[in-house]
Design a protein around this motif. Structure first.
Motif, mmCIF file in Angstrom:
data_model
loop_
_atom_site.group_PDB
_atom_site.id
_atom_site.type_symbol
_atom_site.label_atom_id
_atom_site.label_comp_id
_atom_site.label_asym_id
_atom_site.label_seq_id
_atom_site.Cartn_x
_atom_site.Cartn_y
_atom_site.Cartn_z
ATOM 1 N N LYS A 1 3.011 -18.226 30.903
ATOM 2 C CA LYS A 1 2.426 -19.347 30.168
ATOM 3 C C LYS A 1 1.811 -20.365 31.120
ATOM 4 C CE LYS A 1 3.510 -22.762 26.587
ATOM 5 N NZ LYS A 1 4.568 -23.288 25.677
ATOM 6 N N ARG A 2 2.469 -20.643 32.242
ATOM 7 C CA ARG A 2 1.949 -21.619 33.208
ATOM 8 C C ARG A 2 0.556 -21.246 33.687
ATOM 9 N NH1 ARG A 2 6.385 -23.175 37.743
ATOM 10 N NH2 ARG A 2 4.592 -24.391 38.469
ATOM 11 N N PHE A 3 0.335 -19.939 33.873
ATOM 12 C CA PHE A 3 -0.945 -19.504 34.425
ATOM 13 C C PHE A 3 -1.942 -19.067 33.356
ATOM 14 C CE2 PHE A 3 1.950 -18.505 38.095
ATOM 15 C CZ PHE A 3 1.484 -19.537 38.902
ATOM 16 N N GLY A 4 -1.553 -19.119 32.094
ATOM 17 C CA GLY A 4 -2.472 -18.731 31.030
ATOM 18 C C GLY A 4 -2.798 -17.253 31.026
ATOM 19 N N LEU A 5 -1.807 -16.422 31.349
ATOM 20 C CA LEU A 5 -2.047 -14.984 31.430
ATOM 21 C C LEU A 5 -2.611 -14.422 30.137
ATOM 22 C CD1 LEU A 5 -1.833 -12.168 32.666
ATOM 23 C CD2 LEU A 5 0.616 -12.165 32.095
#
Length: 293
Positions: A126-130
């Protein structure tokens, strides 16, 4: 224990969903590796340019860093991807080493981007917007640290070659001796993780003229331990289990994709999985899928 996932897209219409599918697969593997997670994704590249994936402490001014270098950047949380003309790569690396304290280059290649952090795999994704990322193939790892500290440095994937990276489940018993040999060849290491040694070993073999498949085959003789490797390259991904194959692994293939998971449940939500050919990869056998074929 750790968990590995990989997804190779055969149907171009599925490429926009690569990140979303891999994010779900990583999330299922949370209980196999709750300490940290990471993934490499192979998206669009620009001929004549190289992507440098940078990692820095929280709050790093990546925008200012990129502006100072006169380069475009895509910023995702604690990571940023600089697009650098090939002829300027060494100069940019030297500038980063000299003036950008705390910044590490975790990957480089025309198409590869690498992201990894400490935390639950679902949170890392989620942090990296995968889930919003697109591409042709990707590999991922969820880590349960057993032989080195829980750090971002110790998280997978590890990359020691252009557009090439490795995720690993298992343990190598001879990695210290192998590390010393590779250091004498000029390869440098950033961590104590045996998986980084395995990645460097493959790079070393390929520098001598091996194909990736040949390098993986040689690893069966040179690497002691029990392991599963999943390797990403610019054009595809490969899988190898050690001759004993004590680490779990399962694969699935349809007309649209090839998928790998440490357990079948990592594949259970993929589209068309009910019609897929599902099998356990054989010990000591190299599997590879290439988008250029």
């Amino acid at each position: 224990m750790c968990g590995i996932v990989g997804l190779f897209i055969k149907d171009p219409q599925l490429e926009p969903e690569l990140g979303s599918l891999l994010s779900t697969m990583l999330g299922v593997m949370c209980d196999r590796g709750p300490d940290s997670a990471g993934f490499a994704i192979y998206g669009e590249g620009s001929p004549g340019s190289v992507k440098l994936t940078l990692r820095g402490p929280e709050g790093t001014d990546f925008a200012g860093l990129a502006a100072g270098l006169g380069l475009p950047a895509t910023i995702r949380d604690t990571h940023a991807v600089l697009t650098v003309p090939v002829g300027q790569e060494m100069a940019v690396r030297a500038s980063l080493a000299a003036s950008a304290s705390g910044i590490a280059v975790v990957g480089a290649g025309e198409r590869m981007e690498i992201y990894k952090e400490v935390g639950l795999p679902t949170q890392v994704a989620k942090r990296f917007g995968l889930e919003r990322m697109a591409g042709t193939h990707a590999i991922g790892h969820t880590r349960m640290a057993t032989e080195s500290a829980v750090t971002t440095d110790g998280a997978h994937p590890f990359s020691t070659g252009a557009d090439q990276c490795l995720v690993h489940n298992g343990s190598l018993s001879n990695h210290r001796g192998l590390r010393r040999r590779l250091e004498r060849e000029g390869l440098a290491f950033a961590t104590d993780n045996d998986s980084e040694v395995a990645a460097a070993y493959l790079t070393s073999r390929m520098r001598t003229g091996d194909t990736l498949g040949q390098a993986l085959e040689h690893s069966l003789d040179d690497l002691d331990g029990f392991y599963t490797f999943v390797v990403g390259t610019e054009s595809g991904f490969g899988v190898l289990r050690d001759p004993i194959a004590c680490k779990p692994a399962v694969m699935a293939e349809t007309q649209s994709y090839v998928a790998f998971g440490s357990e079948y449940r990592a594949l259970a939500d993929l589209p068309g999985i009910a019609q897929a050919r599902v099998w356990e990869p054989e010990p000591a056998k190299v599997y590879f899928w290439n988008r250029l074929q």
